[in-house]
Design a protein around this motif. Sequence first.
Motif, PDB file in Angstrom:
ATOM      1  N   ASP A   1     -29.113 -56.092 -18.313  1.00 13.00           N
ATOM      2  CA  ASP A   1     -29.217 -56.242 -16.867  1.00 13.00           C
ATOM      3  C   ASP A   1     -29.199 -54.853 -16.229  1.00 13.00           C
ATOM      4  O   ASP A   1     -29.104 -53.847 -16.937  1.00 13.00           O
ATOM      5  CB  ASP A   1     -28.090 -57.132 -16.333  1.00 13.00           C
ATOM      6  N   PRO A   2     -29.301 -54.748 -14.902  1.00 18.64           N
ATOM      7  CA  PRO A   2     -29.367 -53.409 -14.274  1.00 18.64           C
ATOM      8  C   PRO A   2     -28.099 -52.597 -14.396  1.00 18.64           C
ATOM      9  O   PRO A   2     -28.119 -51.369 -14.234  1.00 18.64           O
ATOM     10  CB  PRO A   2     -29.662 -53.736 -12.802  1.00 18.64           C
ATOM     11  N   ARG A   3     -26.967 -53.238 -14.685  1.00 15.40           N
ATOM     12  CA  ARG A   3     -25.668 -52.561 -14.670  1.00 15.40           C
ATOM     13  C   ARG A   3     -25.208 -52.072 -16.026  1.00 15.40           C
ATOM     14  O   ARG A   3     -24.311 -51.231 -16.109  1.00 15.40           O
ATOM     15  CB  ARG A   3     -24.600 -53.502 -14.093  1.00 15.40           C
ATOM     16  N   THR A   4     -25.775 -52.595 -17.093  1.00 13.65           N
ATOM     17  CA  THR A   4     -25.239 -52.347 -18.440  1.00 13.65           C
ATOM     18  C   THR A   4     -25.994 -51.221 -19.127  1.00 13.65           C
ATOM     19  O   THR A   4     -27.189 -51.338 -19.406  1.00 13.65           O
ATOM     20  CB  THR A   4     -25.338 -53.630 -19.293  1.00 13.65           C
ATOM     21  N   ASP A   5     -25.279 -50.126 -19.417  1.00 12.88           N
ATOM     22  CA  ASP A   5     -25.916 -49.000 -20.112  1.00 12.88           C
ATOM     23  C   ASP A   5     -25.488 -48.924 -21.576  1.00 12.88           C
ATOM     24  O   ASP A   5     -25.670 -47.892 -22.233  1.00 12.88           O
ATOM     25  CB  ASP A   5     -25.628 -47.675 -19.404  1.00 12.88           C
ATOM     26  N   ALA A   6     -24.938 -50.011 -22.105  1.00 13.86           N
ATOM     27  CA  ALA A   6     -24.533 -50.036 -23.517  1.00 13.86           C
ATOM     28  C   ALA A   6     -25.743 -49.769 -24.403  1.00 13.86           C
ATOM     29  O   ALA A   6     -26.828 -50.311 -24.165  1.00 13.86           O
ATOM     30  CB  ALA A   6     -23.930 -51.387 -23.862  1.00 13.86           C
ATOM     31  N   PRO A   7     -25.590 -48.936 -25.431  1.00 11.51           N
ATOM     32  CA  PRO A   7     -26.715 -48.669 -26.329  1.00 11.51           C
ATOM     33  C   PRO A   7     -27.040 -49.890 -27.175  1.00 11.51           C
ATOM     34  O   PRO A   7     -26.147 -50.623 -27.605  1.00 11.51           O
ATOM     35  CB  PRO A   7     -26.212 -47.509 -27.196  1.00 11.51           C
ATOM     36  N   MET A   8     -28.311 -50.096 -27.408  1.00 14.87           N
ATOM     37  CA  MET A   8     -28.760 -51.274 -28.148  1.00 14.87           C
ATOM     38  C   MET A   8     -28.822 -50.961 -29.644  1.00 14.87           C
ATOM     39  O   MET A   8     -29.753 -50.340 -30.124  1.00 14.87           O
ATOM     40  CB  MET A   8     -30.117 -51.741 -27.619  1.00 14.87           C
ATOM     41  N   TRP A   9     -27.773 -51.417 -30.326  1.00 12.34           N
ATOM     42  CA  TRP A   9     -27.703 -51.362 -31.783  1.00 12.34           C
ATOM     43  C   TRP A   9     -27.393 -52.770 -32.273  1.00 12.34           C
ATOM     44  O   TRP A   9     -26.754 -53.554 -31.576  1.00 12.34           O
ATOM     45  CB  TRP A   9     -26.598 -50.417 -32.255  1.00 12.34           C
ATOM     46  N   GLY A  10     -27.815 -53.085 -33.487  1.00  8.94           N
ATOM     47  CA  GLY A  10     -27.523 -54.392 -34.044  1.00  8.94           C
ATOM     48  C   GLY A  10     -28.397 -55.476 -33.457  1.00  8.94           C
ATOM     49  O   GLY A  10     -29.545 -55.237 -33.078  1.00  8.94           O
ATOM     50  N   CYS A  11     -27.845 -56.683 -33.362  1.00 13.33           N
ATOM     51  CA  CYS A  11     -28.626 -57.855 -32.974  1.00 13.33           C
ATOM     52  C   CYS A  11     -28.593 -58.085 -31.462  1.00 13.33           C
ATOM     53  O   CYS A  11     -27.517 -58.088 -30.849  1.00 13.33           O
ATOM     54  CB  CYS A  11     -28.088 -59.085 -33.698  1.00 13.33           C
ATOM     55  N   TRP A  12     -29.783 -58.298 -30.894  1.00 13.51           N
ATOM     56  CA  TRP A  12     -29.921 -58.605 -29.463  1.00 13.51           C
ATOM     57  C   TRP A  12     -30.897 -59.759 -29.285  1.00 13.51           C
ATOM     58  O   TRP A  12     -31.893 -59.854 -30.008  1.00 13.51           O
ATOM     59  CB  TRP A  12     -30.421 -57.393 -28.688  1.00 13.51           C
TER      60      TRP A  12
END
Length: 213
Positions: free
Chosen positions: A172-183
């Motif tokens: 979403d626009p607020r989440t800057d978590a890095p994308m690792w693993g399963c999404w």
Amino acid sequence: MLARGLIEAQRATLEVVRRLEGEVRPGRTERQLAQRAEELAREAGADRFWTPVAVGAGAGALVCHPEFPPGDRVVGDDDLVLLDVTPELGGWPGDVTRTVLVGDDPGRRHVLDEVTRIERALLRACRPGMPANELFAQARELFDEVGFELLDLLGNIGHDLHEGGRVRHFIDPRTDAPMWGCWAIEPHLGLDGIAAKVEDLVFLEEDRVVVLD
């Protein structure tokens, strides 16, 4: 590392949804299709469902959320029917959404084709370690280009997914978590009161991106 259990759970879920798609027809209710999804998943080895199965026919496809369970709405002769199936097999979650076109209405076909195109574009756009809100920004550009509305009640286009169906972050626009693993990549979009959603899992490692299909 991409676990064999996750691969197998998602493959089983994809097969359940493929079978369920073949059973969507006018006259069946959302509740009947949801019950059938559960039957098929348990036949495939599902232990439980990490979130309730969602089915939405026609106007029911405008909302996909556990607080709006499948009801007695009947599939019509010209409908889009949303199927969101979420079993857990051996501790590993599966998560697949498909939208089935009933009939040959060109407006509904257009919506489904565009949502499918956008979902595939987002899967291709995934990069290991990218901030989740960067992918959301790309999604916003894609559906704004064609005038579509984001229908997700939480304002996201997906989420991470861990063993046991645990979710920690949303795209979403607020989440800057890095994308690792399963999404899970799951744009749920609408146009003029017509809605569709398509969802697949993607796994991001240091040197590769794997779509679990």
